[in-house]
Each structure stands twice: as C-alpha cells, then as structure tokens.
Design a protein around this motif. Structure first.
Motif, short mmCIF file in Angstrom:
data_model
loop_
_atom_site.label_atom_id
_atom_site.label_comp_id
_atom_site.label_asym_id
_atom_site.label_seq_id
_atom_site.Cartn_x
_atom_site.Cartn_y
_atom_site.Cartn_z
N GLN A 1 6.79 -5.59 6.74
CA GLN A 1 7.82 -6.15 7.37
C GLN A 1 7.35 -6.31 8.94
N ILE A 2 6.73 -5.63 9.53
CA ILE A 2 6.18 -5.75 10.95
C ILE A 2 4.88 -6.85 10.93
N TYR A 3 4.06 -6.98 9.95
CA TYR A 3 3.25 -7.94 9.75
C TYR A 3 3.89 -9.40 9.68
N GLU A 4 4.80 -9.58 8.75
CA GLU A 4 5.71 -10.80 8.76
C GLU A 4 6.13 -11.23 9.99
N SER A 5 6.95 -10.41 10.77
CA SER A 5 7.48 -10.82 11.99
C SER A 5 6.60 -11.00 13.11
N ALA B 1 3.95 6.38 13.32
CA ALA B 1 3.13 5.36 13.68
C ALA B 1 1.91 5.06 13.26
N GLU B 2 1.05 6.44 13.20
CA GLU B 2 -0.20 6.50 12.89
C GLU B 2 -0.20 5.94 11.50
N LYS B 3 0.50 6.22 10.59
CA LYS B 3 0.57 5.92 9.27
C LYS B 3 0.83 4.33 9.11
N ILE B 4 1.80 3.79 9.91
CA ILE B 4 2.02 2.30 9.92
C ILE B 4 0.74 1.69 10.44
N VAL B 5 0.04 2.09 11.32
CA VAL B 5 -1.29 1.74 11.58
C VAL B 5 -2.33 1.44 10.75
N GLU B 6 -2.36 2.54 10.04
CA GLU B 6 -3.33 2.63 8.87
C GLU B 6 -3.09 1.60 7.80
N VAL B 7 -1.83 1.34 7.53
CA VAL B 7 -1.45 0.50 6.66
C VAL B 7 -1.51 -0.87 7.03
N LEU B 8 -1.06 -1.34 8.18
CA LEU B 8 -1.39 -2.51 8.75
C LEU B 8 -2.74 -2.96 8.87
N SER B 9 -3.59 -2.16 9.38
CA SER B 9 -5.41 -2.38 9.20
C SER B 9 -6.04 -2.74 8.01
N LYS B 10 -5.03 -2.23 6.80
CA LYS B 10 -5.69 -2.60 5.63
C LYS B 10 -4.91 -3.99 5.14
N ILE B 11 -3.86 -4.55 5.51
CA ILE B 11 -2.95 -5.50 4.93
C ILE B 11 -3.03 -6.71 5.72
N THR C 1 -4.39 -9.18 9.31
CA THR C 1 -5.24 -9.53 10.19
C THR C 1 -5.04 -9.17 11.79
N LEU C 2 -3.97 -8.58 11.88
CA LEU C 2 -3.57 -7.97 13.26
C LEU C 2 -4.42 -6.97 13.57
N ASN C 3 -4.37 -6.71 14.94
CA ASN C 3 -5.14 -5.56 15.41
C ASN C 3 -4.16 -4.39 15.98
N PRO C 4 -3.83 -3.54 15.20
CA PRO C 4 -2.55 -2.89 15.63
C PRO C 4 -3.36 -1.70 16.63
#
Length: 167
Positions: free
Chosen positions: A24-28, A48-58, A60-63
C-alpha cells in the motif's frame, strides 16, 4: 504472555499485514525515488524496520529508516529524530507505530512533522484501536479492533517471532 491473554495476530498474520502495508505504501508512492519510514521508538521503530525490509524487496523505492523519539509520559517535550530535518524535507514520509490507542503518541508525532514541508505524509499502524482521544487516523493499518477501554493490546517483537495479544 499469561493465560489471560488472547492472541489477536500470530507471527504469520503479522508478516502478511506488514507485506500488505508495504504494498500500500509503495502504491501511494510509486512515483517517488525515496521514502522516509519514520518509526516511533521502540515498537513503532521495530515495525518500521520490518516495513523497510519488505519495501526493499518489492519495490524500486529507496526506503530510508528514521527513528522518532517521543517521551510517551510527557509528549509535550521536544521530539527527536535520527535524521536531520533537511534529510526528510520535501519528501514522502510515513509515520509508523505499532498500536494506535488513544492517538496521543501519533498526534504529537504528526505535530512534529507538520513544521516541516513534506511532499506527502501518511501514517501506518499494525493495530488500530477505537478509543481515540485525538482526531488522528491511520492511513495504513494491519487490523482494526474494537476493544474495551480496560483491555490492552501488546505487540511483542522477538528475534524470530512477532505476536500481538490482548490482555
């Protein structure tokens, strides 16, 4: 955890919710290059650390992870962040906490970031309770829970397991 506690989210369910919130964060924020994920110390930061970990994998954002320190007993005291203001100015930022209870912690966190020009500002919580004292809402939430005022939601972040329970 004692026998009087009820598990409301298992480790697997929490992992699924973190993944959904990350999507959802990536979509928006799909048009952004970088996003600030600002976790409220202690459990909000671990979430937040866990969200960053997933965002990094799914995505192209640089969290970029940021720790937000709020004195929960006296939230009026100055809030500190692990990043300097110019590091999150004019960027998209998501303020993260584990449980949205009365809204006190989140509203003071929001207030801190209102003094900074941001491109986009959202909030994320794992558990959203319905006992708000302040008009604050979670844009991204794992679960909404109607509980009695006497019940308490605890999220335990352990090395290999995270659980949320009601006591």
């Amino acid at each position: 955890m004692t026998s009087a506690e009820t598990i409301i989210l298992t480790n697997t369910q929490i992992e699924q919710k973190i993944r959904r919130i990350a999507f959802q964060i990536y979509e928006s924020n799909s048009s952004e290059n970088e996003i600030i994920i600002a976790g409220i110390a202690n459990n909000g930061y671990l979430f937040a650390e866990k969200i960053v970990e997933v965002l990094s994998k799914i995505s192209t954002l640089n969290p970029v992870l940021c720790k937000v320190s709020i004195d929960k007993k006296n939230p009026i005291t100055p809030i500190t962040t692990s990043l300097k203001v110019n590091e999150y100015e004019n960027k998209s930022l998501v303020l993260v906490d584990d449980v949205l209870n009365s809204g006190t912690t989140l509203i003071y966190g929001v207030k801190h970031f209102l003094d900074v020009p941001l491109k986009r500002f959202k909030t994320a919580v794992l558990v959203n309770r319905n006992h708000k004292k302040y008009p604050v809402k979670a844009d991204f939430k794992g679960i909404s829970l109607s509980t009695s005022i006497k019940e308490h939601v605890t999220v335990e972040f352990k090395e290999n397991e995270t659980i949320a329970y009601l006591d």
